[in-house]
Design a protein around this motif. Structure first.
Motif, PDB file in Angstrom:
ATOM      1  N   PHE A  16      -5.161  -1.617  10.262  1.00 29.23           N
ATOM      2  CA  PHE A  16      -4.563  -2.825  10.363  1.00 29.23           C
ATOM      3  C   PHE A  16      -3.050  -2.748  10.490  1.00 29.23           C
ATOM      4  O   PHE A  16      -2.359  -3.390  11.601  1.00 29.23           O
ATOM      5  CB  PHE A  16      -5.054  -3.739   9.390  1.00 29.23           C
ATOM      6  CG  PHE A  16      -4.294  -5.012   9.196  1.00 29.23           C
ATOM      7  CD1 PHE A  16      -4.757  -6.130   9.955  1.00 29.23           C
ATOM      8  CD2 PHE A  16      -3.288  -5.129   8.549  1.00 29.23           C
ATOM      9  CE1 PHE A  16      -3.934  -7.352   9.949  1.00 29.23           C
ATOM     10  CE2 PHE A  16      -2.508  -6.538   8.452  1.00 29.23           C
ATOM     11  CZ  PHE A  16      -2.881  -7.603   9.296  1.00 29.23           C
ATOM     12  N   ILE A  17      -2.621  -1.880   9.665  1.00 29.56           N
ATOM     13  CA  ILE A  17      -1.006  -1.839   9.576  1.00 29.56           C
ATOM     14  C   ILE A  17      -0.378  -1.390  10.681  1.00 29.56           C
ATOM     15  O   ILE A  17       0.486  -1.791  11.435  1.00 29.56           O
ATOM     16  CB  ILE A  17      -0.538  -1.172   8.464  1.00 29.56           C
ATOM     17  CG1 ILE A  17      -0.801  -2.090   7.195  1.00 29.56           C
ATOM     18  CG2 ILE A  17       0.795  -0.847   8.353  1.00 29.56           C
ATOM     19  CD1 ILE A  17      -0.674  -1.316   5.583  1.00 29.56           C
ATOM     20  N   ILE A  55       4.780  -6.277   5.123  1.00 30.06           N
ATOM     21  CA  ILE A  55       4.262  -4.850   4.712  1.00 30.06           C
ATOM     22  C   ILE A  55       5.277  -3.953   4.128  1.00 30.06           C
ATOM     23  O   ILE A  55       6.470  -3.582   4.413  1.00 30.06           O
ATOM     24  CB  ILE A  55       4.038  -3.887   5.992  1.00 30.06           C
ATOM     25  CG1 ILE A  55       3.124  -4.740   6.968  1.00 30.06           C
ATOM     26  CG2 ILE A  55       3.194  -2.866   5.522  1.00 30.06           C
ATOM     27  CD1 ILE A  55       1.836  -5.259   6.809  1.00 30.06           C
ATOM     28  N   LYS A  56       4.847  -3.716   2.600  1.00 26.96           N
ATOM     29  CA  LYS A  56       5.650  -2.959   1.742  1.00 26.96           C
ATOM     30  C   LYS A  56       4.876  -1.961   1.307  1.00 26.96           C
ATOM     31  O   LYS A  56       3.449  -1.908   0.966  1.00 26.96           O
ATOM     32  CB  LYS A  56       5.960  -4.002   0.542  1.00 26.96           C
ATOM     33  CG  LYS A  56       6.939  -3.456  -0.264  1.00 26.96           C
ATOM     34  CD  LYS A  56       7.221  -4.509  -1.497  1.00 26.96           C
ATOM     35  CE  LYS A  56       8.076  -4.036  -2.480  1.00 26.96           C
ATOM     36  NZ  LYS A  56       8.643  -5.165  -3.495  1.00 26.96           N
ATOM     37  N   ILE A  72      -2.980  -7.494  -1.424  1.00 23.62           N
ATOM     38  CA  ILE A  72      -2.192  -8.771  -0.883  1.00 23.62           C
ATOM     39  C   ILE A  72      -1.660  -9.506  -1.972  1.00 23.62           C
ATOM     40  O   ILE A  72      -2.261 -10.023  -2.708  1.00 23.62           O
ATOM     41  CB  ILE A  72      -3.100  -9.179   0.364  1.00 23.62           C
ATOM     42  CG1 ILE A  72      -3.398  -8.445   1.398  1.00 23.62           C
ATOM     43  CG2 ILE A  72      -2.383 -10.683   0.597  1.00 23.62           C
ATOM     44  CD1 ILE A  72      -4.202  -9.299   2.532  1.00 23.62           C
ATOM     45  N   LYS A  73      -0.357  -9.734  -1.894  1.00 22.51           N
ATOM     46  CA  LYS A  73       0.142 -10.719  -2.608  1.00 22.51           C
ATOM     47  C   LYS A  73       0.466 -12.026  -1.890  1.00 22.51           C
ATOM     48  O   LYS A  73       0.929 -11.947  -0.856  1.00 22.51           O
ATOM     49  CB  LYS A  73       1.598 -10.441  -3.142  1.00 22.51           C
ATOM     50  CG  LYS A  73       1.368  -9.251  -4.302  1.00 22.51           C
ATOM     51  CD  LYS A  73       2.695  -8.618  -4.864  1.00 22.51           C
ATOM     52  CE  LYS A  73       2.572  -7.432  -5.931  1.00 22.51           C
ATOM     53  NZ  LYS A  73       4.038  -7.062  -6.400  1.00 22.51           N
ATOM     54  N   VAL A 109       0.855  -1.023  -0.055  1.00 20.82           N
ATOM     55  CA  VAL A 109      -0.075  -0.092   0.158  1.00 20.82           C
ATOM     56  C   VAL A 109       0.844   1.177   0.099  1.00 20.82           C
ATOM     57  O   VAL A 109       2.112   1.215   0.560  1.00 20.82           O
ATOM     58  CB  VAL A 109      -0.950   0.194   1.305  1.00 20.82           C
ATOM     59  CG1 VAL A 109      -0.152   0.247   2.510  1.00 20.82           C
ATOM     60  CG2 VAL A 109      -2.217   1.107   1.249  1.00 20.82           C
ATOM     61  N   CYS A 110       0.397   2.460  -0.580  1.00 22.49           N
ATOM     62  CA  CYS A 110       1.050   3.385  -0.539  1.00 22.49           C
ATOM     63  C   CYS A 110       0.784   4.105   0.881  1.00 22.49           C
ATOM     64  O   CYS A 110      -0.826   4.390   1.081  1.00 22.49           O
ATOM     65  CB  CYS A 110       0.630   4.397  -1.685  1.00 22.49           C
ATOM     66  SG  CYS A 110       1.498   6.146  -1.653  1.00 22.49           S
TER      67      CYS A 110
END
Length: 154
Positions: free
Chosen positions: A96-97, A110-111, A120-121, A82-83
């Motif tokens: 959540f993050i 988390i990226k 989500i990958k 996410v950005c």
């Protein structure tokens, strides 16, 4: 061949074509399902509650996934991307993050990717992306529940 035989063959052909054809994204939307995000393992909840017609529709709209013995596919790793500039548009994902929930998942990364809506990958054992899920409409509990269900706890 008589007319009745032709009608029978035509009707049977239509039935076979209908049964073997998945619903379109619009068909699924009209039934309340989002084809792009719906995993077939989710449909099992309808089956457990004897909601056969809804389960059948769900099966026509879902993304096929492999099941483990509990009925759910488990992925060795996942990356939530996410950005941070989009946190205002996705407060549930931000919640959540920023919570302690991600720490429950040792194989979740988390990226932060500039300009990206939340996804989500899901990765296989060789770290190759198997599935990508658009999660921009998910709430905090949905993200947590999905990861608890589909992410290996190894």
């Amino acid at each position: 061949m008589n007319f009745l035989s032709l009608v029978y063959i035509f009707s049977f052909t239509l039935m076979v074509n209908f049964v073997s054809t998945e619903f379109s994204a619009d068909d699924c939307k009209s039934l309340g399902f989002k084809k792009a995000n719906l995993l077939c393992s989710t449909c099992e909840e309808f089956k457990k509650r004897d909601l056969t017609e809804i389960w059948n529709n769900c099966q026509e709209c879902c993304l096929k996934d492999d099941y483990d013995v509990s009925g759910f596919k488990r992925y060795p790793r996942a990356i939530l991307e996410v950005c941070t500039c989009k946190f205002g548009a996705y407060p549930q994902i931000q919640a959540f993050i920023k919570s302690d929930r991600p720490t429950k998942y040792k194989n979740l990364q988390i990226k932060y990717v500039r300009g990206l809506d939340p996804i989500i990958k899901l990765l296989d054992a060789d770290n190759k992306v198997e599935d990508i899920l658009d999660i921009h409409k998910w709430d905090t509990d949905s993200v947590d529940e999905f990861l608890a269900t589909h992410l290996s706890m190894d």
